[in-house]
Motif scaffolding. Structure first.
Motif: not given
Length: 244
Positions: A55, A23, A30-31, A47-48, A51, A110-111, A26-27, A114
């Motif tokens: 978490t 994750i 993506w960013e 979005y950040q 996430l 956001s999820l 990938t994050r 991603l």
């Protein structure tokens, strides 16, 4: 010797480089992608932050591989997020309370974004997921897009027409100094256009067309460029007074 060296390099590379399906990796990809860069900066931050909330307040932080995410798992995370106490720093003092409908929708959005990134190939990087795990999920009906009016109704703070009229009366009756007279113009702009503060503060006289009765507003949240809206007579009068 060469074989041992090659094997050592391979193992070191495996330790140093994160798994492609993790994750975190990938994050980060993506960013750093053009698609994420094309989003409005406010949307990027939301979005950040969403996430980060997942978490912090759910079991999302315990999952290492993005391929382990399923629809049932995300439903469980959202149940945990709904029950969580979120600290907000929007006001002068931090406040704590359950997440608002817009927070919950942003978490799902956001999820989902991603996972969409992970289910597509990007610039030679193979796709990680064979299909989007939230395709056809009921989460999008459970947490729909929340418009500002809907959020206000949820919070019990819907502003009525009488309240706006009273506010304008207070604005007009206030005794302004030379340094604060622009606040009256700003209040009229916000109330008659529904603009965000930064949009209103970014206006210049070249954006006001008194003859055509039009106002060119700045970049909106989801689109690039400008949008044109009617210049209401009351707003036009205040702007003309300030312009003169």
């Amino acid at each position: 010797y060469q074989a041992l060296l090659t094997e050592g390099e391979r193992r070191l590379a495996g330790v140093a480089a994160p798994r492609l399906d993790s994750i975190a990796a990938t994050r980060a990809a993506w960013e750093a992608s053009p698609g994420f860069a094309a989003l409005h900066p406010n949307t990027q931050r939301q979005y950040q932050l969403a996430l980060d909330r997942l978490t912090m307040h759910t079991d999302f932080g315990n999952v290492r591989r993005i391929s382990a995410i399923s629809d049932d798992l995300v439903h469980r995370w959202m149940d945990q997020l709904e029950a969580a106490r979120i600290v907000s720093n929007k006001g002068r003092r931090p406040t704590e309370g359950h997440p608002t409908p817009s927070m919950l929708h942003t978490a799902v959005a956001s999820l989902s974004s991603l996972l969409t990134f992970a289910s597509r190939a990007h610039e030679g990087r193979p796709k990680i997921l064979s299909q989007h795990p939230l395709r056809g999920s009921s989460l999008f009906r459970r947490y729909p897009i929340v418009r500002r009016k809907d959020e206000d109704e949820h919070l019990g703070a819907l502003v009525s027409l009488d309240a706006v009229t009273h506010l304008l009366d207070v604005v007009d009756s206030h005794k302004y100094t030379a340094n604060s007279v622009h606040l009256r113009v700003l209040m009229y702009l916000l109330l008659y256009t529904g603009a965000r503060r930064n949009e209103a503060l970014g206006l210049t006289w070249r954006h006001v067309n008194f003859d055509a009765g039009l106002l060119s507003m700045g970049t909106s949240k989801r689109k690039k460029g400008r949008r044109t809206m009617p210049l209401w007579p009351a707003l036009a009068a205040v702007l003309a007074e300030h312009h003169d």
